[in-house]
Design an enzyme around this catalytic site. Structure first.
Site, PDB file in Angstrom:
ATOM      1  N   ASN A 128      -1.860   3.319  -5.458  1.00 43.75           N
ATOM      2  CA  ASN A 128      -2.941   2.395  -5.129  1.00 43.75           C
ATOM      3  C   ASN A 128      -3.830   3.007  -4.048  1.00 43.75           C
ATOM      4  O   ASN A 128      -3.493   2.989  -2.868  1.00 43.75           O
ATOM      5  CB  ASN A 128      -2.344   1.067  -4.658  1.00 43.75           C
ATOM      6  CG  ASN A 128      -3.404   0.030  -4.363  1.00 43.75           C
ATOM      7  OD1 ASN A 128      -4.593   0.293  -4.466  1.00 43.75           O
ATOM      8  ND2 ASN A 128      -2.969  -1.158  -3.986  1.00 43.75           N
ATOM      9  N   CYS A 131      -7.024  -0.729  -2.852  1.00 42.05           N
ATOM     10  CA  CYS A 131      -6.878  -2.116  -2.392  1.00 42.05           C
ATOM     11  C   CYS A 131      -7.900  -2.430  -1.308  1.00 42.05           C
ATOM     12  O   CYS A 131      -7.927  -1.758  -0.267  1.00 42.05           O
ATOM     13  CB  CYS A 131      -5.473  -2.362  -1.853  1.00 42.05           C
ATOM     14  SG  CYS A 131      -5.225  -4.064  -1.315  1.00 42.05           S
TER      15      CYS A 131
END
Length: 302
Positions: A128, A131
């Protein structure tokens, strides 16, 4: 019968292209009362970090027209709890288990992946770098080709399994960032994460979220997400996983026709806990009606 099997990377074969998106499906067992988890292609578990995170202050979810804003902030118990406790609970679920990994430095991403590497029932990691709801790391690494490359290389050195890099839509040129991640060793790309948004309670004259801004998801972002998947799929050689506002089988098919090998279902899980399995059935019904034997026949046809 249509063959819905897809391959995301060597060693990451899915029985169908529908995956539950990170942050919307817990770790899997939370939805076991609603769906047969073996009927979906995979589960991306909650974002996992090196240290425990409490997340952001409440309120951190707000409904918007055709979507929702969230600022949960990657609340999770940390990698040690996942390895020593959570893994034992989920390892025998009969679907691909993918761990979403986040961090504040390249070293923290790499260390989480190093601790995941011995877990033989974890099929892949999803990195990720996108975010928008944390103050350090996350999207900060996903807004430039250089940042995406640095994190991907760090993870690649510590993890031998399939590496999926999750891209941010909050950029001016997502193609160059996708290409940088691919060149740095990503086996696949997932896009898009949420769009940075904001909503205000005009009666109270205050933002709806404690963090003021948050990540926008749901049907309102789907046309933009489809466009980005189409752009990236044409520009890279690795498989692309499409997500952003998928509510039914037709939505999922848009992403596949735009070039996605698989799709992730997120916000829909909050509305219909059985959305993932329903979408698998709707894709299968479409293919049967259209005489499609393999998803490759319609993938990337746009």
């Amino acid at each position: 019968m249509t063959n819905l099997k897809v391959t995301i990377a060597p060693g990451l074969d899915l029985r169908n292209p529908v995956i539950a998106a990170s942050g919307t499906f817990g770790y899997g067992p939370e939805y076991a009362d609603f769906v047969d988890l073996s009927q979906i292609g995979g589960i991306v578990v909650k974002g996992t970090t090196l240290e425990p995170r409490q997340g952001n202050a409440y309120p951190r979810i707000a409904e918007t027209p055709s979507g929702m804003l969230n600022a949960v902030g990657l609340q999770n118990p940390g990698i040690d709890v996942f390895v020593n406790q959570t893994y034992r609970v989920i390892k025998d679920i009969d679907t691909a288990k993918i761990v979403n990994v986040s961090g504040s430095t390249p070293e923290s991403y790499a260390e989480v992946c190093r601790r995941l590497a011995p877990l033989d029932q974890i099929a892949a990691v999803e990195i990720n770098i996108s975010c928008p709801n944390v103050r350090q790391g996350g999207m900060a690494f996903g807004t430039t080709p250089e940042g995406a490359s640095i994190i991907t290389k760090a993870v690649r050195e510590s993890y031998n399994g399939p590496v999926i890099v999750k891209l941010s839509p909050n950029v001016t040129d997502i193609v160059s960032i996708a290409q940088a991640a691919e060149e740095a060793g990503a086996d696949a790309l997932s896009l898009t994460n949420t769009f940075l948004g904001m909503a205000i309670d005009v009666e109270r004259r205050k933002p709806l979220l404690s963090t003021v801004t948050g990540g926008l998801s749901g049907p309102c972002i789907r046309p933009i997400a489809v466009r980005m998947v189409w752009q990236v799929a044409k520009a890279v050689k690795v498989p692309v996983i499409g997500l952003g506002g998928i509510m039914d089988g037709r939505d999922a098919l848009e992403f596949i026709m735009a070039g996605a090998t698989a799709v992730q279902v997120g916000t829909a899980n909050f509305i219909d806990p059985a959305a993932t399995v329903r979408i698998v059935g709707e894709i299968e019904e479409f293919c049967a009606r259209q005489g499609v034997k393999e998803l490759s026949e319609i993938r990337g046809i746009i």
